[in-house]
Design an enzyme around this catalytic site. Structure first.
Site, PDB file in Angstrom:
ATOM      1  N   ASP A  84       1.748  -0.485  -4.147  1.00 25.13           N
ATOM      2  CA  ASP A  84       0.288  -0.416  -4.045  1.00 25.13           C
ATOM      3  C   ASP A  84      -0.145   1.028  -4.273  1.00 25.13           C
ATOM      4  OD1 ASP A  84       1.536   0.268  -1.517  1.00 25.13           O
ATOM      5  OD2 ASP A  84      -0.426   0.183  -0.556  1.00 25.13           O
ATOM      6  N   GLU A 117       1.616   0.028   1.723  1.00 27.06           N
ATOM      7  CA  GLU A 117       1.953   1.293   2.380  1.00 27.06           C
ATOM      8  C   GLU A 117       0.711   2.133   2.606  1.00 27.06           C
ATOM      9  OE1 GLU A 117       3.076   5.502   2.890  1.00 27.06           O
ATOM     10  OE2 GLU A 117       1.832   4.655   1.321  1.00 27.06           O
TER      11      GLU A 117
HETATM   12 ZN   LIG Z   1       3.038   6.801  -1.171  1.00 24.62          ZN
END
Ligand SMILES: [Zn+2]
Length: 448
Positions: free
Chosen positions: A85, A153
């Site tokens: 992501d 994340e």
């Molecule tokens: Zn990162």
């Protein structure tokens, strides 16, 4: 073009293909375009066919990926991590569009331009290139190797956390975990001319601390002497004028000693005679800059403020959110206690949200550390490898639950300007450093 046993042109094309899928993470997951994440997951077997025939793949928590490459012998596995992501990219202000992955010639050679090239699709692509080339050559790791690619994340990290739950359930105890984090940098430490590879051995803790003042409302034309907003403002000013205690932690001291040994005089003398210079140096760190200050203490920054709904009404509730980063060696409870003492006002309520303690410190000796250190030295000759404490947060912290050897390092050389593009405009990676990253992972995997 074949060199070092992999096709460099194809390796760059594959990174471009990954960057072109805008897998943008949003805190409000209902705003996330999950179709893009599905597209990314479907793309991988086409790009890396050898990997997908040699390894098994599980999708965890919706979109996080866990690969397992079965080892030749039983034994504790290793885990290589990255996330796919990316943070959002505004359309305006980019010299080249964020999701076009254009190759742009610069004074440092060609770069691949785009969101995620450094953070963190670059790492993901280098890991997969390394595995692809090794799998194609018939290599099989001695012990199991896991690849963990998180899908959120940048927001909650729930994917990596779910993968750790799963591995814990299965009794997996990794002997080495490597996630993004430090990099090869230059000119950041006074007196040291050589490039420095900073490898995160821990990361600071984090929490959102809300300060709330509740009070009876009323018309703004007849305000009491102390309004809720004024009380809150006073608390903020008091907190700002009372910094958290400063201290060097063990990884700080090891970093100073390691780099000091390679510094020119008089820096060398200052950094290697800590028995004498330590208090002076500690004071210096707090004054040199915001980054060195953050290295030696817990920090708190008020990031959000909220008062009345209307311009002519008194606030019945005034709220400030303090983003607190907890130093290694301290704790969430200590940080909250410091804030409580600093603001000296029982009418300000404190609530700790999403508290995360600082991570345990991974050792700078033993086979896991030595393998990482030697692989960096081989990939980037003349580089000084040093431990450090990551100031931000990574998915790697979840793995400290099941492994004592969690390290945070991205095998890329990054200039100050390039580091400034992380989570900002014009993120890009040099083709040369990307290819070095592939060699890094190839040697690391072969040495596991
Ligand atoms: Zn990162």
């Amino acid at each position: 073009m074949e060199s070092g046993g992999f096709d460099e042109v194809r390796a760059v094309e594959r990174l471009q293909a990954l960057v072109r899928v805008p897998t943008v993470s949003r805190l409000d997951e209902s705003q996330t375009e999950w179709a893009r994440f599905d597209e990314f997951i479907e793309l991988l077997p086409d790009l890396y066919p050898e990997t997908h025939s040699a390894l098994t793949r599980e999708v965890v928590a919706g979109h996080s990926l866990l690969y397992r490459w079965a080892g030749r012998e039983p034994g504790d596995p290793a885990v290589l991590m990255a996330h796919y992501d990316v943070v959002p990219a505004a359309v305006d202000g980019w010299e080249h569009p964020p999701f076009a992955a254009e190759i742009v010639p610069t004074e440092h050679g060609d770069v691949v331009w785009g969101r995620g090239t450094l953070d963190d699709k670059g790492s993901l692509a280098t890991i997969l290139e390394a595995v692809e080339a090794l799998a194609a050559s018939g290599f099989q790791p001695k012990h199991d190797l896991y690849l963990n690619f998180g899908h959120n994340e940048e927001t909650t990290g729930g994917g990596a956390s779910a993968i750790v739950d799963l591995l814990e359930e299965r009794g997996v105890r990794p002997r080495l975990v490597l996630d993004e984090g430090g990099a090869v940098v230059e000119g950041v430490f006074p007196g040291v001319g050589d490039p420095i590879a900073v490898v995160g051995v821990s990361e600071k803790g984090i929490l959102s601390l809300t300060m709330t003042v509740e009070q009876e409302g009323g018309h703004a034309s007849t305000p009491p002497r102390m309004t809720a907003t004024a009380r809150l403002a006073r608390a903020i000013v008091r907190l700002n004028s009372k910094p958290f205690p400063k201290a060097f932690t063990a990884p700080n001291l090891e970093m100073i000693r390691t780099l000091g040994a390679r510094a020119r005089q008089p820096f060398k003398w200052v950094f290697t005679n800590l028995w004498l210079t330590r208090p002076l140096l500690l004071g210096l760190f707090t004054k040199l800059g915001d980054e060195t200050n953050a290295i030696v203490r817990t920090t708190g920054a008020v990031t959000q403020l909220q008062g009345a709904d209307a311009a002519n009404a008194l606030a019945e509730r005034a709220v400030a959110v303090v983003n607190v980063r907890v130093a290694v060696g301290s704790s969430v409870a200590e940080a909250v206690a410091h804030v409580r003492r600093a603001i000296r006002d029982p009418k300000v309520r404190l609530d700790a949200q999403y508290p995360n303690e600082p991570s345990p410190v991974s050792p700078t000796h033993g086979p896991a550390w030595t393998l990482i250190k030697e692989t960096i030295e081989h990939t980037y000759p003349g580089t000084i490898v040093t431990p450090y404490v990551m100031l931000g947060a990574s998915d790697g912290r979840h793995f400290t639950r099941i492994s004592a050897n969690v390290y945070r390092f991205s095998p890329f050389q990054m200039s100050k300007a390039e580091r400034g593009t992380l989570h900002a405009m014009n993120e890009r990676i040099r083709v040369s450093t990307y290819l070095s990253g592939v060699l890094f992972y190839r040697q690391l995997v072969a040495g596991l």
